[in-house]
Design an enzyme around this catalytic site. Structure first.
Site, short mmCIF file in Angstrom:
data_model
loop_
_atom_site.label_atom_id
_atom_site.label_comp_id
_atom_site.label_asym_id
_atom_site.label_seq_id
_atom_site.Cartn_x
_atom_site.Cartn_y
_atom_site.Cartn_z
N SER A 161 44.80 39.88 37.09
CA SER A 161 44.22 38.68 36.20
C SER A 161 42.72 38.92 35.75
CB SER A 161 44.51 37.36 37.07
OG SER A 161 44.32 36.37 36.14
N THR A 162 41.99 37.91 36.20
CA THR A 162 40.49 38.11 35.65
C THR A 162 39.94 39.23 36.24
OG1 THR A 162 40.47 35.63 36.01
CG2 THR A 162 38.46 36.81 35.68
N HIS A 187 47.58 38.92 33.40
CA HIS A 187 47.49 37.75 32.73
C HIS A 187 46.47 37.66 31.47
CE1 HIS A 187 48.23 35.85 36.93
NE2 HIS A 187 49.26 36.16 36.40
N MET A 280 42.39 35.59 39.89
CA MET A 280 42.17 34.25 40.24
C MET A 280 43.42 33.58 40.64
SD MET A 280 40.34 31.28 40.94
CE MET A 280 38.52 31.61 40.26
N ASP A 283 49.14 34.25 42.17
CA ASP A 283 50.34 34.83 41.66
C ASP A 283 50.61 36.29 42.17
OD1 ASP A 283 52.40 35.09 39.79
OD2 ASP A 283 51.14 35.81 38.18
#
Length: 339
Positions: A161-162, A187, A280, A283
């Site tokens: 993600s991030t 993401h 973050m 998930d």
């Protein structure tokens, strides 16, 4: 005692957008716009004067574009940067330059578009605050060669993600062209997932594509989940077929890392390797644990090398991670598992 506010600097040559952003994000009591700048040189002075926690930066600006500004700024001042642009390609370039996240500019004539934009921006400011900005000199790329002793029949599933776009790139750039098939859930919004895949395809030895559905996992090929669809696999004989579908968000995301990992656990079990990277939230943690319980080997990125030590932290804490290592060491550990 009043909680510390997140200090934000807005850099945009458009007065309209500076004010739209400033008024929008200032509606949150924990966000304070400490300064606004019209170009990178003005921004440099404002950074030194106001010491912001997060910077929101446009790409197209006079005197110097935002991408070049980020490249020059980060080695001296490792500040979390959210890029805002109307040019989609610029956002991928910004991530490569070192930006932590990105948002597409809205249509200012559309109230709903601006409202959604501000909501997304507020969420990303909160996410980026205090993250580990990785900057400095680029490390020399280390490439690996696959010998006949390495099992190319495995399937590799990666979730991030991030900060994940650069983390994924830094891993994939070390791989030879005959790696086992790789599936990635990052993401990322629609459109950007395709551009992300195109960038990886042009800058690595692998064939990287945004998944269309119906493809088979194959040696030397990487498939990235579209930014608005979940991705799973279905075993057919000794092959794995890609399935895509629109669905409710899982753990706040579509595509979801958990959806991919759980599918890989069911269909490939011990014939798979799962890797969870910076991001973050949580998930992917339960899905990775399911993979490990089904006999797959698993790797988690460590805290020091993560931009956001959220997803890999949760995965590690619940026992989903077999080996936790730095981003630079993930390829070496992975190759050890493939031997």
């Amino acid at each position: 005692m009043e909680a510390k506010k997140i200090r934000v600097l807005i850099v945009d040559d458009s007065l309209v957008f500076r004010e739209v952003i400033s008024m929008g994000i200032s509606s949150e009591p924990y966000i304070e716009v400490v300064a606004k700048a019209v170009d990178p040189f003005d921004a440099r002075d404002k950074i030194l004067e106001f010491h912001p926690d997060v910077m929101i930066c446009d790409v197209q600006m006079p005197k110097m574009n935002g991408i070049e500004f980020i490249k020059r700024l980060l080695p001296q001042y490792p500040l979390p940067i959210i890029v805002v642009s109307s040019i989609n390609k610029s956002l991928v370039d910004a991530m490569e330059a070192g930006a932590v996240d990105f948002v597409s500019k809205p249509d200012v004539q559309s109230t709903n578009s601006v409202k959604d934009f501000i909501g997304t921006l507020i969420e990303k400011i909160n996410t980026c605050y205090g993250v580990n900005v990785v900057s400095g000199k680029k490390k020399k790329s280390v490439s690996f060669n696959i010998s006949q002793q390495i099992n190319t029949n495995k399937i590799i599933a990666i979730g991030s993600s991030t900060g994940g776009t650069e983390a994924v790139y830094n891993i994939l750039k070390t791989f030879p062209e005959n790696m086992p098939g790789i599936l990635i859930v990052q993401h990322i919004p629609p459109v950007f997932s395709r551009m992300f895949a195109e960038r990886l395809n042009s800058q690595t030895k692998l064939q990287v594509r945004e998944a269309q559905g119906g493809e088979y996992v194959e040696t030397g090929k990487v498939l990235i989940a579209p930014g608005d669809k979940h991705m799973t696999i279905k075993r057919i004989g000794n092959k794995y077929k890609i399935q895509l579908f629109r669905g409710e968000k899982v753990n706040g995301h579509c595509p979801s890392v958990d959806v991919l990992f759980e599918s890989v656990a069911k269909e490939a079990s011990k014939n798979a390797i799962g890797i969870i990277l910076t991001g973050m939230g949580y998930d992917g943690a339960k899905g990775l644990r399911y993979m490990r319980r089904k006999g797959a080997q698993t790797i988690g990125q460590d805290e020091k090398s993560s931009v956001v030590y959220g997803m890999p932290k949760v995965a590690y804490e619940i026992g989903a991670v077999e080996k936790q290592v730095s981003l630079d060491n993930i390829p070496e550990v992975l190759f050890g598992m493939l031997r």
